[in-house]
Design a protein around this motif. Structure first.
Motif: not given
Length: 291
Positions: A159, A251-254, A162
């Motif tokens: 995420r 970071d919520q993506r991780f 890449h």
């Protein structure tokens, strides 16, 4: 009748001896009895550091299959790994880098039997990147342990970097495995039995390693097959520059959360299945190419 334990295949670079010892002990607890290890040390690694790690290996009762020095070309790991596989012979092979601690839902012989019974010739895993609570790239003390030092696990590799987070963890001796152990051409693991690969890469010293990787691949000192590895390193370096030298664990993506080597996250089977079945290679943009 349960299958025999797999032979562990690993190409090991200049990791700290306490990490190497923790890694060996961990796989011994999983039931691994046979370790086939090749050391490779790039030019910058002092002789004393090489000898220290080799001595730690022997103290653990493991005689390295080989040691080499020189540039770490992208094909170097694959060539050394495949030589180890040839030496290991028939049976199942387990692939693990020295910062990867694989977490299985059952004992290894049962995992192998399940794969064979279902017609799968490989067992897959998914990287779970481990970091300190603060996101700082810190060192660790053996008396504290890896779980205590890096308690958060999340999806940093694919995420942010890449990179391909998928791993082939186990394969029959006659099954090919691609560079980096990410794929097995012609074979797919069971998506409902994806193991967690606790990835303890984000420690003290990794930024210097990444800068060296970018420099050597960019100049051709180390040969690369594609720019992917260099690009992934550059993305991590850019991220920590933007966050005062740390990884942004908020970071919520991780999806960072508390995890442990003793127990898989309850949501892991569905979470891992979704990622491994939908992941696609990252398309480099003009910006990534520096144009």
């Amino acid at each position: 009748m349960l299958s025999a334990p797999p032979a562990l295949i690993a190409v090991v670079g200049p990791v700290e001896p306490p990490l190497f010892e923790a890694w060996v002990r961990y796989y011994q607890r999983l039931g691994v009895e046979r370790f086939l290890i090749a050391f490779h040390f790039p030019e910058h690694v002092p002789d004393a550091q090489q000898h220290q790690l080799q001595a730690a290996c022997r103290e653990l009762g493991i005689i390295p299959t080989g040691t080499s020095t020189g540039p770490w070309h992208e094909h170097t790991n694959t060539q050394l790994r495949d030589a180890l596989r040839h030496h290991a012979g028939r049976g199942w092979h387990l692939f693990a880098d020295a910062d990867e601690f694989q977490q299985y839902a059952a004992p290894l012989p049962e995992v192998i039997d399940q794969a064979e019974d279902s017609g799968h010739r490989v067992v897959g895993g998914l990287m779970l990147d481990r970091v300190a609570t603060t996101g700082q790239l810190t060192g660790w003390r053996p008396e504290d342990g890896l779980d205590h030092s890096y308690p958060l696990g999340g999806h940093l590799t694919h995420r942010l970097l890449h990179g391909d987070p998928r791993k082939i963890l186990l394969a029959r001796h006659d099954v090919p495995v691609s560079s980096g152990n990410h794929r097995s051409p012609g074979h797919r693991p069971d998506p409902d039995r994806i193991c967690a690969v606790h990835h303890f890469k984000w420690r003290s010293g990794v930024l210097d390693d990444l800068r060296r990787r970018v420099q050597h691949f960019s100049t051709g000192t180390w040969q690369e097959q594609t720019p992917a590895v260099r690009d992934e390193a550059a993305r991590l370096l850019a991220h920590v520059r933007q966050h005062s030298g740390t990884i942004d664990t908020s970071d919520q993506r991780f999806a960072f959360r508390q995890v442990s080597l003793d127990r898989m996250p309850d949501t892991w089977p569905a979470e891992a299945r979704d990622i491994v079945t939908t992941w696609r290679p990252y398309a480099r943009s003009t910006r990534d190419r520096g144009e």
